[in-house]
Design an enzyme around this catalytic site. Sequence first.
Site, PDB file in Angstrom:
ATOM      1  CG  ASP A   1      -9.812 109.854 -47.481  1.00 12.63           C
ATOM      2  OD1 ASP A   1      -8.799 110.516 -47.745  1.00 12.63           O
ATOM      3  OD2 ASP A   1     -10.382 109.107 -48.305  1.00 12.63           O
TER       4      ASP A   1
ATOM      5  CG  ASP B   1     -19.259 112.422 -49.918  1.00 10.94           C
ATOM      6  OD1 ASP B   1     -18.612 113.365 -50.423  1.00 10.94           O
ATOM      7  OD2 ASP B   1     -20.121 111.771 -50.548  1.00 10.94           O
ATOM      8  CB  VAL B   2     -15.861 117.195 -48.629  1.00  8.72           C
ATOM      9  CG1 VAL B   2     -14.752 116.768 -47.670  1.00  8.72           C
ATOM     10  CG2 VAL B   2     -15.473 116.951 -50.088  1.00  8.72           C
TER      11      VAL B   2
ATOM     12  CG  ASN C   1      -5.365 117.400 -49.037  1.00 11.09           C
ATOM     13  OD1 ASN C   1      -4.521 117.831 -49.817  1.00 11.09           O
ATOM     14  ND2 ASN C   1      -5.651 116.103 -48.942  1.00 11.09           N
TER      15      ASN C   1
ATOM     16  CE1 TYR D   1      -7.423 119.685 -59.429  1.00 10.63           C
ATOM     17  CE2 TYR D   1      -5.687 120.860 -60.597  1.00 10.63           C
ATOM     18  CZ  TYR D   1      -6.146 120.214 -59.460  1.00 10.63           C
ATOM     19  OH  TYR D   1      -5.336 120.110 -58.354  1.00 10.63           O
TER      20      TYR D   1
ATOM     21  CE  LYS E   1      -7.506 121.997 -56.420  1.00 12.94           C
ATOM     22  NZ  LYS E   1      -7.637 121.742 -54.966  1.00 12.94           N
TER      23      LYS E   1
ATOM     24  CB  ALA F   1       2.216 117.408 -56.003  1.00  8.26           C
TER      25      ALA F   1
ATOM     26  CB  THR G   1      -0.389 113.281 -55.537  1.00  3.46           C
ATOM     27  OG1 THR G   1      -0.916 113.649 -56.831  1.00  3.46           O
ATOM     28  CG2 THR G   1       0.195 114.515 -54.851  1.00  3.46           C
TER      29      THR G   1
END
Length: 246
Positions: free
Chosen positions: A37, A53-54, A80, A145, A149, A178, A180
């Site tokens: 994360d 950091d992805v 995720n 977004y 996806k 969701a 979240t």
Amino acid sequence: MDDFTGLTAIITGGSSGIGAATAALLQARGAHVAVLDRQPQPAADGILTLSCDVTDDASVLDAVRTTVGTFGSLDIVVNNAGIGSVGDVSQNDDAEWAHVLDVNLIGAARVSRAALPHLRDSDHPAIVNLCSAVAFVGVRQRALYSASKGGVLALTLAMAADHAAEGIRVNAVAPGTADTPWVARLLDNADNPATAAQALRDRQPLGRLVTADEVAISIVYLASPATAAATGTILRMDGGMTTLRL
């Protein structure tokens, strides 16, 4: 259940929401778990938390190396990490497009790429990507977004085809809206949070938001060696949002 005993999993964006719920469930079912994360938070004993950091290849490679060095193997990748975006196609500039795609789509590819050499050594390798209901249905004010996806959906199927012969299973979970932290922040910024929250519930036939635990169960189901025949599967955990019209 202990179907993950001896297996090691990494979960990107694993410090909150769906990622944290998935980390807890995988650990409860016997897995060694590493949470990656950007802002790692304290986790349960035994869970390895790593700053990652992805969008940065060196950061991803270092996190994967540290995980394998700590636990000795890597068997499961849960992509995720993700960020949201609000607006129609005219409302997000090029910089936001580049950033959201880099996190949500390229980030999943980047982490998977780093993990592949280790997954090839596993007896039970699996990748689970986080897709979304908006990859299947048009939702207002989610152009960027949704595009990210939709890319995750296509990437999942392509990866499943590429790596089936190696025994590496690639699947995705597509949640509806969701409960979240990101959705909570979205509602906090709405003109009328109560009305906005009701609208989110109303667009899902079950009349409520999907819970993080429900999505986590779906992720763990697809990652489990018990579902070894599942690859190229997109599991919709969306309260009927994409398939039902009441």
